[in-house]
Design an enzyme around this catalytic site. Structure first.
Site, PDB file in Angstrom:
ATOM      1  N   GLY A 146       2.492   1.906  10.697  1.00  0.00           N
ATOM      2  CA  GLY A 146       3.738   3.045  10.674  1.00  0.00           C
ATOM      3  C   GLY A 146       4.338   3.246  11.990  1.00  0.00           C
ATOM      4  O   GLY A 146       4.952   4.310  11.900  1.00  0.00           O
ATOM      5  N   GLY A 180       2.888  -1.408   4.242  1.00  0.00           N
ATOM      6  CA  GLY A 180       2.895   0.043   3.676  1.00  0.00           C
ATOM      7  C   GLY A 180       4.194   0.654   3.683  1.00  0.00           C
ATOM      8  O   GLY A 180       4.893   0.335   2.801  1.00  0.00           O
ATOM      9  N   GLY A 181       5.057   1.306   4.871  1.00  0.00           N
ATOM     10  CA  GLY A 181       6.374   1.815   4.454  1.00  0.00           C
ATOM     11  C   GLY A 181       7.316   0.964   3.709  1.00  0.00           C
ATOM     12  O   GLY A 181       7.963   1.588   2.787  1.00  0.00           O
ATOM     13  N   GLU A 189      -5.210  -5.252  10.822  1.00  0.00           N
ATOM     14  CA  GLU A 189      -3.956  -4.441  10.953  1.00  0.00           C
ATOM     15  C   GLU A 189      -4.318  -3.664  12.314  1.00  0.00           C
ATOM     16  O   GLU A 189      -5.112  -2.472  12.428  1.00  0.00           O
ATOM     17  CB  GLU A 189      -3.904  -3.356   9.714  1.00  0.00           C
ATOM     18  CG  GLU A 189      -3.997  -3.923   8.437  1.00  0.00           C
ATOM     19  CD  GLU A 189      -3.392  -2.659   7.427  1.00  0.00           C
ATOM     20  OE1 GLU A 189      -2.330  -3.043   7.089  1.00  0.00           O
ATOM     21  OE2 GLU A 189      -4.139  -1.872   7.222  1.00  0.00           O
ATOM     22  N   SER A 227       3.624  -2.481  10.326  1.00  0.00           N
ATOM     23  CA  SER A 227       5.191  -2.640  10.268  1.00  0.00           C
ATOM     24  C   SER A 227       6.030  -3.805  10.059  1.00  0.00           C
ATOM     25  O   SER A 227       6.711  -4.407  10.523  1.00  0.00           O
ATOM     26  CB  SER A 227       5.608  -2.160  11.817  1.00  0.00           C
ATOM     27  OG  SER A 227       5.269  -0.890  12.037  1.00  0.00           O
ATOM     28  N   ASN A 234       0.968  -1.173  -0.148  1.00  0.00           N
ATOM     29  CA  ASN A 234      -0.088  -0.101   0.108  1.00  0.00           C
ATOM     30  C   ASN A 234       0.882   1.271   0.078  1.00  0.00           C
ATOM     31  O   ASN A 234       1.553   1.674   0.931  1.00  0.00           O
ATOM     32  CB  ASN A 234      -1.041   0.118   1.326  1.00  0.00           C
ATOM     33  CG  ASN A 234      -1.758   1.103   1.398  1.00  0.00           C
ATOM     34  OD1 ASN A 234      -1.638   2.024   0.624  1.00  0.00           O
ATOM     35  ND2 ASN A 234      -2.333   1.150   2.740  1.00  0.00           N
ATOM     36  N   TRP A 235       1.008   1.857  -0.938  1.00  0.00           N
ATOM     37  CA  TRP A 235       1.886   2.920  -1.230  1.00  0.00           C
ATOM     38  C   TRP A 235       1.223   4.320  -0.671  1.00  0.00           C
ATOM     39  O   TRP A 235       1.937   5.396  -0.520  1.00  0.00           O
ATOM     40  CB  TRP A 235       2.080   3.352  -2.639  1.00  0.00           C
ATOM     41  CG  TRP A 235       2.917   2.178  -3.336  1.00  0.00           C
ATOM     42  CD1 TRP A 235       3.400   1.187  -2.914  1.00  0.00           C
ATOM     43  CD2 TRP A 235       3.458   1.916  -4.875  1.00  0.00           C
ATOM     44  NE1 TRP A 235       4.049   0.136  -3.587  1.00  0.00           N
ATOM     45  CE2 TRP A 235       4.275   0.668  -4.770  1.00  0.00           C
ATOM     46  CE3 TRP A 235       3.339   2.935  -5.960  1.00  0.00           C
ATOM     47  CZ2 TRP A 235       4.744   0.395  -6.007  1.00  0.00           C
ATOM     48  CZ3 TRP A 235       4.030   2.409  -6.917  1.00  0.00           C
ATOM     49  CH2 TRP A 235       4.496   1.057  -7.010  1.00  0.00           C
ATOM     50  N   LYS A 236       0.028   4.146  -0.191  1.00  0.00           N
ATOM     51  CA  LYS A 236      -0.522   5.515   0.418  1.00  0.00           C
ATOM     52  C   LYS A 236      -0.482   6.619  -0.430  1.00  0.00           C
ATOM     53  O   LYS A 236      -0.294   6.670  -1.570  1.00  0.00           O
ATOM     54  CB  LYS A 236       0.192   5.654   1.834  1.00  0.00           C
ATOM     55  CG  LYS A 236      -0.147   4.182   2.718  1.00  0.00           C
ATOM     56  CD  LYS A 236       0.264   4.218   4.282  1.00  0.00           C
ATOM     57  CE  LYS A 236      -0.039   3.101   4.776  1.00  0.00           C
ATOM     58  NZ  LYS A 236       0.341   3.001   6.116  1.00  0.00           N
ATOM     59  N   HIS A 273      -9.466   1.154   5.103  1.00  0.00           N
ATOM     60  CA  HIS A 273      -8.043   1.191   5.995  1.00  0.00           C
ATOM     61  C   HIS A 273      -8.172   2.117   6.917  1.00  0.00           C
ATOM     62  O   HIS A 273      -8.953   3.135   7.029  1.00  0.00           O
ATOM     63  CB  HIS A 273      -7.018   1.861   4.907  1.00  0.00           C
ATOM     64  CG  HIS A 273      -5.527   1.844   5.412  1.00  0.00           C
ATOM     65  ND1 HIS A 273      -5.048   2.815   6.319  1.00  0.00           N
ATOM     66  CD2 HIS A 273      -4.634   0.628   5.129  1.00  0.00           C
ATOM     67  CE1 HIS A 273      -4.043   2.136   6.761  1.00  0.00           C
ATOM     68  NE2 HIS A 273      -3.683   1.277   5.946  1.00  0.00           N
ATOM     69  N   GLU A 309      -6.437   4.391   7.991  1.00  0.00           N
ATOM     70  CA  GLU A 309      -6.317   6.085   7.792  1.00  0.00           C
ATOM     71  C   GLU A 309      -7.584   6.558   7.204  1.00  0.00           C
ATOM     72  O   GLU A 309      -7.840   7.651   7.546  1.00  0.00           O
ATOM     73  CB  GLU A 309      -5.066   6.057   7.054  1.00  0.00           C
ATOM     74  CG  GLU A 309      -3.890   5.974   7.797  1.00  0.00           C
ATOM     75  CD  GLU A 309      -2.618   5.364   7.001  1.00  0.00           C
ATOM     76  OE1 GLU A 309      -2.530   5.310   5.561  1.00  0.00           O
ATOM     77  OE2 GLU A 309      -1.827   4.667   7.710  1.00  0.00           O
TER      78      GLU A 309
END
Ligand code: PGA
Length: 252
Positions: free
Chosen positions: A175, A236-237, A169, A215, A11-13, A97, A99
């Site tokens: 993150g 993600g990251g 998640e 993470s 997920n590149w957000k 998600h 966020e």
């Protein structure tokens, strides 16, 4: 892990312009574009979908949207629909998600409508659920996850649910560099699968993939994937860099 093929999703957000996305996609294609024992999916920002789809054509890497709106078209400025995602080359779409829930007012009810739209549009919904730190600390992890599942999936048949992927998640692990321990993750994954079994029967529970997110890195994916109910990861990251994401995809 029964017959569930692992899925590693990135997920590149809200990262990467078109050229930046193109660079990662090209590198990713050369690193894992022909991998067969794991399914791979990346979810670039909307503005890079077309570019990334062009680059990944001919590879096994699938593409997902990070969100969608529940109507197919209309006067909804700023929104993106299932047919648009499909037309841009997506096979998957991330829905709910944390966020989106935290910053953009996503609720279990809107998640439910979005899942319906995704299925109708021929996209695989990746439904995200998970508890916050306060909820975990007050012993509400299972009840929160149960409510997200019940309300998010209200009205869907076993047939519908079988097509979906679930991503657990824990919000406190996203993150933050704080991964859930393998036991903490497995415990919730097992609970989710149990809920699936109660609501939709044994064969659906066995077929549905449940990804872990929060993470995930090349260093911890191996131990997570060794757990019986963890069928992949939503990253993600560590998915923003092709080499680190490829390291996760090639966890075996
Ligand atoms: P993270 O994000 O890997 O950066 O923790 C996971 C996610 O939000 O899907």
């Amino acid at each position: 892990m029964a017959n569930r093929k692992p899925l590693i999703a990135g997920n590149w957000k809200m990262y990467k312009t078109g050229p930046q996305a193109a660079e990662v996609a090209s590198r990713l294609k050369s690193l894992v574009g022909d991998i067969m024992d794991v399914e791979v999916m990346v979810a670039p920002p909307f503005t890079a979908l077309g570019t990334v789809a062009g680059i990944l054509k001919g590879s096994v890497i699938r593409i997902g949207g990070q969100d969608l709106f529940w109507e197919a078209e209309g006067a909804y400025t700023g929104e993106i629909s299932a047919p648009m995602l499909k037309g841009a080359g997506c096979t998957h779409v991330i829905i709910g998600h944390s966020e989106r829930r935290q910053y953009f007012g996503e609720t279990n009810a809107t998640v439910n409508r979005k899942i319906r739209a995704a299925l109708l549009g021929g996209l695989i919904p990746v439904l995200c659920i998970g508890e916050s730190e306060a909820e975990r600390d007050s012993g509400q992890t299972f009840s929160v996850v149960q409510k997200q599942l019940e309300e998010g999936l209200e009205g869907f048949s076993s047939d519908d649910v079988q097509k979906m992927t679930i991503a657990y998640e824990p919000v406190w692990a996203i993150g933050t560099g704080k991964t859930a321990t393998t036991d903490q993750a497995q415990e919730v994954h097992e609970f989710i699968r149990g809920q699936m079994e109660t609501a939709y029967g044994n064969s659906v529970a066995k077929a549905v993939r449940i990804l872990y997110g929060g993470s995930v890195k090349p260093e911890n994916i191996g131990e997570l994937m060794a757990m019986p109910d963890i069928d992949g990861a939503l990253v993600g990251g560590a998915s923003l860099d092709a080499d680190s994401f490829a390291g996760i995809v090639r966890y075996r």
